[in-house]
Design a protein around this motif. Structure first.
Motif, PDB file in Angstrom:
ATOM      1  N   LEU A 139      36.369  51.160  47.364  1.00 22.65           N
ATOM      2  CA  LEU A 139      37.603  50.502  47.798  1.00 22.65           C
ATOM      3  C   LEU A 139      37.305  49.258  48.628  1.00 22.65           C
ATOM      4  CD1 LEU A 139      40.689  50.569  47.948  1.00 22.65           C
ATOM      5  CD2 LEU A 139      40.484  52.023  49.962  1.00 22.65           C
ATOM      6  N   SER A 140      36.307  49.354  49.494  1.00 21.71           N
ATOM      7  CA  SER A 140      35.940  48.171  50.282  1.00 21.71           C
ATOM      8  C   SER A 140      35.441  47.049  49.369  1.00 21.71           C
ATOM      9  CB  SER A 140      34.869  48.552  51.301  1.00 21.71           C
ATOM     10  OG  SER A 140      33.704  49.032  50.643  1.00 21.71           O
ATOM     11  N   MET A 141      34.653  47.435  48.330  1.00 23.22           N
ATOM     12  CA  MET A 141      34.196  46.420  47.383  1.00 23.22           C
ATOM     13  C   MET A 141      35.370  45.796  46.633  1.00 23.22           C
ATOM     14  SD  MET A 141      30.853  48.425  45.884  1.00 23.22           S
ATOM     15  CE  MET A 141      30.529  47.158  44.674  1.00 23.22           C
ATOM     16  N   VAL A 142      36.335  46.656  46.223  1.00 20.10           N
ATOM     17  CA  VAL A 142      37.511  46.136  45.500  1.00 20.10           C
ATOM     18  C   VAL A 142      38.318  45.203  46.392  1.00 20.10           C
ATOM     19  CG1 VAL A 142      39.722  46.813  44.501  1.00 20.10           C
ATOM     20  CG2 VAL A 142      37.656  48.054  43.880  1.00 20.10           C
ATOM     21  N   LYS A 143      38.452  45.560  47.679  1.00 20.60           N
ATOM     22  CA  LYS A 143      39.182  44.685  48.597  1.00 20.60           C
ATOM     23  C   LYS A 143      38.491  43.331  48.726  1.00 20.60           C
ATOM     24  CE  LYS A 143      41.440  48.194  51.440  1.00 20.60           C
ATOM     25  NZ  LYS A 143      41.522  48.796  52.794  1.00 20.60           N
ATOM     26  N   ALA A 144      37.150  43.365  48.786  1.00 16.41           N
ATOM     27  CA  ALA A 144      36.425  42.097  48.871  1.00 16.41           C
ATOM     28  C   ALA A 144      36.669  41.250  47.623  1.00 16.41           C
ATOM     29  CB  ALA A 144      34.934  42.377  49.056  1.00 16.41           C
ATOM     30  N   ARG A 145      36.621  41.915  46.436  1.00 19.21           N
ATOM     31  CA  ARG A 145      36.888  41.177  45.198  1.00 19.21           C
ATOM     32  C   ARG A 145      38.315  40.638  45.174  1.00 19.21           C
ATOM     33  NH1 ARG A 145      33.990  45.397  42.631  1.00 19.21           N
ATOM     34  NH2 ARG A 145      35.932  46.297  41.856  1.00 19.21           N
ATOM     35  N   LYS A 146      39.262  41.450  45.692  1.00 21.47           N
ATOM     36  CA  LYS A 146      40.650  40.987  45.727  1.00 21.47           C
ATOM     37  C   LYS A 146      40.803  39.755  46.613  1.00 21.47           C
ATOM     38  CE  LYS A 146      42.813  43.897  43.077  1.00 21.47           C
ATOM     39  NZ  LYS A 146      43.548  43.442  41.884  1.00 21.47           N
ATOM     40  N   ARG A 147      40.104  39.751  47.740  1.00 24.42           N
ATOM     41  CA  ARG A 147      40.176  38.574  48.609  1.00 24.42           C
ATOM     42  C   ARG A 147      39.626  37.342  47.898  1.00 24.42           C
ATOM     43  NH1 ARG A 147      38.892  42.422  52.709  1.00 24.42           N
ATOM     44  NH2 ARG A 147      36.663  42.013  52.472  1.00 24.42           N
ATOM     45  N   GLU A 149      39.537  36.915  44.641  1.00 22.43           N
ATOM     46  CA  GLU A 149      40.500  36.540  43.604  1.00 22.43           C
ATOM     47  C   GLU A 149      41.711  35.834  44.204  1.00 22.43           C
ATOM     48  OE1 GLU A 149      41.479  40.046  41.516  1.00 22.43           O
ATOM     49  OE2 GLU A 149      39.529  40.216  40.492  1.00 22.43           O
ATOM     50  N   LEU A 150      42.129  36.272  45.411  1.00 21.79           N
ATOM     51  CA  LEU A 150      43.259  35.624  46.060  1.00 21.79           C
ATOM     52  C   LEU A 150      42.934  34.169  46.403  1.00 21.79           C
ATOM     53  CD1 LEU A 150      46.090  35.936  47.205  1.00 21.79           C
ATOM     54  CD2 LEU A 150      45.077  36.729  49.344  1.00 21.79           C
ATOM     55  N   LYS A 151      41.713  33.943  46.887  1.00 18.83           N
ATOM     56  CA  LYS A 151      41.309  32.564  47.151  1.00 18.83           C
ATOM     57  C   LYS A 151      41.321  31.740  45.866  1.00 18.83           C
ATOM     58  CE  LYS A 151      38.379  33.723  51.131  1.00 18.83           C
ATOM     59  NZ  LYS A 151      36.987  33.730  51.648  1.00 18.83           N
ATOM     60  N   LYS A 152      40.808  32.360  44.790  1.00 20.13           N
ATOM     61  CA  LYS A 152      40.785  31.662  43.510  1.00 20.13           C
ATOM     62  C   LYS A 152      42.199  31.355  43.025  1.00 20.13           C
ATOM     63  CE  LYS A 152      38.845  32.146  38.861  1.00 20.13           C
ATOM     64  NZ  LYS A 152      38.083  33.035  37.950  1.00 20.13           N
ATOM     65  N   LEU A 153      43.117  32.345  43.184  1.00 17.78           N
ATOM     66  CA  LEU A 153      44.504  32.126  42.770  1.00 17.78           C
ATOM     67  C   LEU A 153      45.173  31.042  43.610  1.00 17.78           C
ATOM     68  CD1 LEU A 153      45.721  35.781  42.142  1.00 17.78           C
ATOM     69  CD2 LEU A 153      45.363  34.000  40.439  1.00 17.78           C
ATOM     70  N   THR A 154      44.798  30.958  44.890  1.00 21.81           N
ATOM     71  CA  THR A 154      45.355  29.894  45.729  1.00 21.81           C
ATOM     72  C   THR A 154      44.944  28.524  45.205  1.00 21.81           C
ATOM     73  OG1 THR A 154      45.235  31.400  47.619  1.00 21.81           O
ATOM     74  CG2 THR A 154      45.518  29.066  48.087  1.00 21.81           C
ATOM     75  N   LYS A 155      43.665  28.406  44.841  1.00 18.32           N
ATOM     76  CA  LYS A 155      43.213  27.141  44.266  1.00 18.32           C
ATOM     77  C   LYS A 155      43.956  26.844  42.967  1.00 18.32           C
ATOM     78  CE  LYS A 155      38.548  27.435  46.240  1.00 18.32           C
ATOM     79  NZ  LYS A 155      37.098  27.535  45.939  1.00 18.32           N
TER      80      LYS A 155
END
Length: 354
Positions: A139-147, A149-155
């Motif tokens: 779950l911690s790894m998934v949260k890191a990936r989500k963060r 991905e969120l940065k990527k989606l912001t770009k």
């Protein structure tokens, strides 16, 4: 002697004393007699009561003897019943003892099974605890990936905002061209009508002279050639308009989810990304309002380039005549746009995956 004593003066007092003693003795005797009579009467009464009590006692003794006989018979019967009951109780006690031993054996067996189950559950608990630790790490790894991905989606959102601004500029330019082409079309229609009127007038006056007829025929031929040229130009313009409409519809289909169109078929991840984009856009709008004041943002054109502020896609053919606005999802050149950004049956993503 009495006379002698009387001479001395002591005889009479002695007699008086003796008389008094005799009277007292007589009174005592009378009292004793009355007491004896009363005692005899009491004895007679007591004797009668004793005889009556003896009679009653005899009767009661006979009744008690009879009751004793009956009680002895009852006791004998009860003893026999008690013996039978004791035998039955002994048998039941033996049976219950056997059942108790059987139950103790079953309890021992259940206890052993319980111990085995407890051991098994302890092992399962340990395994589940290990799986929980693994799940927490994942779950911690998934949260890191989500963060990330969120940065990527912001770009990507910023890139889409720039592309949307460019699309709005192209749409305005396209609207201006459509207005110009509409004006040219109206001019062409007026020319056609005037030429038709001229042809009718020439037809009415065709019998005047052959020279005039030939001249008019040449003029009609030139007009028809001019009309054919205008029609070819019109076809070229219509083809260009269709191309612009297809490109605009393609661009709008790509950005339709930002306006809330065609989001029913999106997955949960895409919907969450779209919601994050809108939330960040709203936060940016709020910051701009705080910096510049709400009075500068009340105009309709200043909000047209901000994603998430349209409930539906903007009009495609603003200023275009009604004859050039398609009434079906199929464009005049056969290129159709379906929901969820699908053009000509080919899925087109609403955001650039790179």
């Amino acid at each position: 002697m009495f006379l002698i004593k009387e001479d001395y003066g002591i005889g009479r007092p002695v007699l008086n004393m003796m008389r008094e003693v005799a009277e007292v003795a007589q009174a005592d005797r009378a009292n004793l007699w009355h007491q004896i009579c009363a005692a005899e009467d009491e004895n007679i009464r007591l004797r009668e009561e004793i005889e009556m009590e003896q009679t009653n006692f005899t009767n009661e003794k006979a009744a008690l003897s009879q009751r004793l006989t009956e009680s002895e018979a009852t006791i004998a019967c009860l003893r026999s019943e008690l013996k039978a009951e004791r035998d039955r109780f002994t048998r039941e006690k033996k049976k219950l003892s056997d059942q108790m031993m059987e139950m103790e054996k079953q309890v021992d067996w259940v206890r052993s099974e319980k111990d085995e189950k407890v051991a098994k559950l302890s092992a399962d608990k340990k395994a589940l605890h290990e799986r929980l630790n693994d799940a927490e790490s994942q779950l911690s790894m998934v949260k890191a990936r989500k963060r990330e991905e969120l940065k990527k989606l912001t770009k990507e959102k910023n890139t889409l905002a720039d592309r949307l601004k460019n699309a709005e500029t192209s749409r305005k330019r396209f609207d201006d061209e459509l207005k110009r082409y509409a004006a040219e079309t109206l001019t062409r229609e007026e020319i056609r009508k005037s030429l038709e009127n001229e042809v009718r007038r020439l037809t009415q006056t065709v019998g005047q002279t052959e020279g005039e007829k030939k001249e008019k025929e040449e003029q009609v031929a030139r007009c028809e050639a001019y009309i054919d040229g205008m029609e070819s130009k019109l076809q070229v313009c219509q083809q260009y308009i269709r191309t612009l409409e297809a490109s605009l519809q393609d661009e709008m289909a790509r950005h339709a989810p930002l306006y809330g169109v065609g989001v029913e078929t999106f997955s949960l991840d895409e919907l969450e990304a779209l919601a994050n984009i809108h939330e960040q856009s709203l936060r940016q709008i709020h910051a701009i309002r705080q910096r510049q004041g709400s009075s500068h943002l009340l105009g309709g054109t200043s909000l047209a380039h901000i994603p998430g502020l349209f409930s539906s896609s903007p009009s495609v053919a603003a200023g275009l005549p009604s004859s050039f606005i398609p009434t079906s999802p199929i464009a005049p050149n056969g290129a159709g746009i379906r929901g969820n950004g699908r053009v000509n049956g080919v899925a087109s993503p609403w955001f650039n995956p790179t």
